[in-house]
Write an enzyme that holds these catalytic residues in place. Structure first.
Site, PDB file in Angstrom:
ATOM      1  N   SER A   1     -40.712  72.882  81.706  1.00  0.00           N
ATOM      2  CA  SER A   1     -41.469  72.552  82.912  1.00  0.00           C
ATOM      3  C   SER A   1     -40.767  73.046  84.166  1.00  0.00           C
ATOM      4  CB  SER A   1     -41.648  71.030  83.027  1.00  0.00           C
ATOM      5  OG  SER A   1     -42.606  70.554  82.137  1.00  0.00           O
TER       6      SER A   1
ATOM      7  N   HIS B   1     -42.315  64.127  87.944  1.00  0.00           N
ATOM      8  CA  HIS B   1     -42.437  65.474  87.385  1.00  0.00           C
ATOM      9  C   HIS B   1     -42.938  66.484  88.419  1.00  0.00           C
ATOM     10  CE1 HIS B   1     -43.872  68.634  84.571  1.00  0.00           C
ATOM     11  NE2 HIS B   1     -42.975  68.154  83.732  1.00  0.00           N
TER      12      HIS B   1
ATOM     13  N   ASP C   1     -49.733  69.641  88.707  1.00  0.00           N
ATOM     14  CA  ASP C   1     -48.746  68.770  88.091  1.00  0.00           C
ATOM     15  C   ASP C   1     -49.152  67.312  88.312  1.00  0.00           C
ATOM     16  OD1 ASP C   1     -46.011  67.765  87.214  1.00  0.00           O
ATOM     17  OD2 ASP C   1     -45.624  69.910  87.267  1.00  0.00           O
TER      18      ASP C   1
END
Length: 742
Positions: free
Chosen positions: A534, A200, A143
């Protein structure tokens, strides 16, 4: 040719070439991923002979900039390398013995306090107790990095990593711990610390395996104890995405490293448009991982609700769509005519006016950018002191729209869904009072604002509510099947929570965002509520970790089967959640997945036969398989024949077709299963045998499904859905059936 200096750091599994290679001064040189055969004289994968073998494929001419040719020399995910080449140089390379395939580096893009409760997972359940909350296993997160000092990553009570762990921490030695055991960064071969500037990666890592954090909340809402699905699991971080972009050569390097480091599960939360598997670095690296017994989960993509938008669609991946939960952080819109409409927002200011304010709709005269409250679009529209109506599309996200409104003088915002976004609303951490409403409610608000002279409204904040039906539902943005490249494997495989998920965050949110913008201040106690597939992938990664501990002898395919065949297909109102292209097998039920009764297993050779059945050339199949394959010596199979937990067939008019499946007994040693079937409309389906009798554990039995169609007629080009269930006195093993009429 001058031998380039190699950096072989700690237990790295690819060779990083010294020098600054992130910029390309010669615009004709691009990064290519090159697949080659293994050299016959290499005794060890760490031998410098391997690098010499890779170098033998490269032109002798150095780059004008003096930069190194090779970006990555892979050793685990593939036999091959990433290098800076021109198309002509690649063409010349194709004539060299040992060359298999080359593809351009392509860009991939990035696609909680209540998750465990909603999934029936907490410290009191058998699955959590029996697996010690994931203790002892390692999840690898590919990620945007991580904020290592967030409390979600404390290691209180956790043991040292298992002896198989070979990884490394690029942070200071004291930064990593027994929770965060490794952290690496990959960006075109350059060294970089794996800090997460955008959130994220921190968010997804804490969803999969974040530890328990008391008093977690976002702007006073969604209060509770935050934890990941496998909170005692170790985490290894591989930063392969920078901003919102992930280079496929970097992703392959991260996969290469994770496999050699010794991770047990890998979670991916990015993707690109569907491409043939031989050009798909994620598919190739993931197959290498699965062959090593590593489970790989991936997000389905955020391009829904249009059909055919699914990403990460290879059959060896667990492809996860996004679903809603039964929690709502409610913000009610009350119009001047007394009508009330329900919306959501994580920011509930206590001092917001209880009186009515004027409504301004920039889309009335301001064009499409003003309609979406895009940056700079409100400069010529008077919105001072009013509630601004903004459409949920365009170049900026929902929070950024609020910033645009606030900077233009607006005091509140009503965010309106587009038609394809339907009922999925997001409880974002806005910077000003806001309410995000559905498409139908938005149309009613717009009608009032456009037809009423001097329209007014107010927003009433109700806090966090639970038990809101119906749930789960499929998020509107979650990408749908069918796949355009896998030739009929039903995707997504499963859906899991991915809407309004609270998890760790590296920076302030809400009004504090304007005081401490993202990328400027990292804080150790921030949480945020975010939506996307995600977030669904790490949920399944966490569940898969628990299942791997409970059933260490199960293959990745068996664990996927357990997840799929025990999935829930009805919502809280008892109605079907959605269609198969949207939800796959259904919604994850971790407790049932721990005891599926039967599993559909797939071995490595099945995947190779499937690749040959796709009509790929030998070299293309060899690129995916990472070894020389001659399809002429293999009995190819198509997607219908792959021993997949779901069944997808194509039928023309008055056609007949037979497919077989095999199931392995992982329930009671002596058990009898009877067949139940819901036949898809327009198709006759029979199963033989109609009963399966098992006499021992791990026994495998085979059955056949016979399909026949009448005159397809008006159904041509459409699909029909059904299911097959094998039922014992304890288990129900369900496989969805999808028939496509050709």
């Amino acid at each position: 040719m001058k031998l380039l200096v190699i950096l072989l750091l700690f237990h790295t599994t690819f060779l990083m070439i010294n020098g600054q290679i992130s910029s390309i001064t010669n615009t004709h040189h691009e990064t290519y991923i090159v697949h080659v055969q293994k050299p016959k004289n290499v005794k060890s994968l760490r031998s410098t002979d391997l690098l010499s073998w890779y170098m033998s494929f490269l032109p002798t001419k150095t780059l004008a900039s003096g930069e190194a040719r090779i970006v990555y020399a892979y050793q685990t995910a593939i036999t091959g390398f990433a290098a800076r080449l021109t198309s002509a140089e690649v063409k010349a390379m194709e004539t060299k013995e040992g060359f298999i395939h080359a593809t351009k580096d392509r860009m991939l893009y990035l696609h909680t306090t209540h998750i465990n409760d909603f999934l029936g997972l907490n410290q009191g359940t058998c699955l959590q107790k029996d697996t010690n909350l994931g203790k002892g296993l390692i999840i690898g997160m590919l990620d945007t990095g991580v904020l290592p000092n967030h409390p979600s990553f404390k290691d209180s009570g956790l043991p040292h990593p298992p002896t198989k762990w070979k990884g490394h921490c690029d942070f200071k030695p004291t930064t990593c711990n027994n929770k965060l055991i490794g952290a690496r960064s990959f960006q075109s071969g350059n060294k970089d610390l794996p800090y997460d500037p955008i959130g994220h990666g921190t968010h997804t890592a804490s969803i999969a395996a974040g530890g328990f954090v008391k008093d977690a909340q976002v702007l006073g809402n969604a209060k509770g104890i935050a934890s990941g699905v496998a909170p005692n699991c170790h985490l290894a971080i591989y930063k392969v995405c920078h901003s919102s972009v992930c280079g496929s050569s970097d992703v392959l390097a991260g996969l290469d490293q994770a496999m050699a480091d010794g991770v047990d599960v890998i979670s991916l939360s990015f993707g690109g448009g569907a491409v043939p598997f031989y050009n798909d670095a994620v598919a190739i690296g993931a197959l290498a991982a699965v062959e090593k017994g590593i489970i790989v989960t991936s997000s389905a993509g955020n391009s829904g609700p249009a059909k055919g938008t699914i990403e990460n669609d290879s059959p060896w991946l667990i492809t996860v769509g996004a679903s809603t939960m039964d929690r709502m952080i409610r913000a009610r819109v009350k119009l001047g005519n007394g009508e009330e409409l329900l919306g959501e927002s994580a920011y509930h200011p206590s001092g917001f006016t209880s009186g009515f304010l004027p409504i301004v709709y920039p889309g009335r005269h301001g064009g499409s950018r003003a309609k979406a409250c895009s940056d700079g679009s409100l400069s010529r529209i008077n919105v001072k002191g009013v509630i601004v109506l903004c459409h949920n599309y365009g170049e900026n996200n929902t929070v950024e729209k609020g910033i645009v409104v606030q900077r233009a003088g607006g005091v509140a915002m009503i965010l309106i869904n587009e038609e394809d976004q339907d009922m999925t609303t997001r409880a974002a951490a806005h910077v000003l009072p806001a309410a995000h409403v559905s498409y139908s409610d938005g149309r009613r608000i717009l009608a009032y604002a456009l037809l009423k002279t001097n329209p007014t409204a107010t927003i009433i904040f109700d806090g966090t509510l639970y038990g809101i039906p119906p749930a789960p539902s499929v998020a509107s943005f979650s990408s749908r099947g069918p796949s355009s490249v896998n030739e009929g494997v039903l995707k997504p495989d499963i859906i899991a929570p991915g809407v309004n998920i609270l998890a760790a965050w590296p920076s302030p949110v809400g009004p504090l965002l304007l005081e401490s913008p993202v990328n400027s201040t990292l804080t150790s106690m921030a949480f945020n509520i975010v939506s996307g597939t995600s977030l669904s992938s790490p949920v399944i990664a966490g569940v898969a970790t628990l299942l791997k501990i409970a059933h260490p002898d199960w293959s990745p395919a068996a664990i996927k089967s357990a997840i799929m065949t025990t999935a829930d297909t009805l919502d809280s109102d008892g109605l079907p959640i959605s269609d198969l292209y949207s939800m796959g097998a259904g919604h994850i039920n971790p407790t049932k997945a721990n005891d599926p009764g039967l599993v559909y297993d797939i071995v490595r050779d099945d995947y190779i036969a499937y690749l040959c059945g796709l009509g790929y050339t030998d070299k293309q199949v060899s690129a995916v398989a990472r070894r020389v394959i001659e399809c002429a010596s293999i009995d190819p199979i198509n997607a219908e024949e792959l021993n997949y937990p779901s069944v997808s067939v194509a039928l023309g008019s008055k056609a007949e077709k037979t497919i077989t499946r095999s199931v392995t007994n992982v329930g009671e040693s002596e058990s009898l299963y009877s067949m139940q079937i819901k036949r898809p409309e327009g198709v006759e389906v029979s199963v033989y045998p109609e009963k399966l009798s098992f006499s021992e554990m791990n026994q495998t039995l085979t059955f056949s499904l016979y399909f026949s169609s009448g005159d397809v007629g008006a159904m041509r080009g459409g699909v029909s859905e059904g299911y097959l269930r094998w039922v014992s006195n304890k288990h129900i093993v369900r496989s969805p059936i999808l028939v496509t009429f050709t």
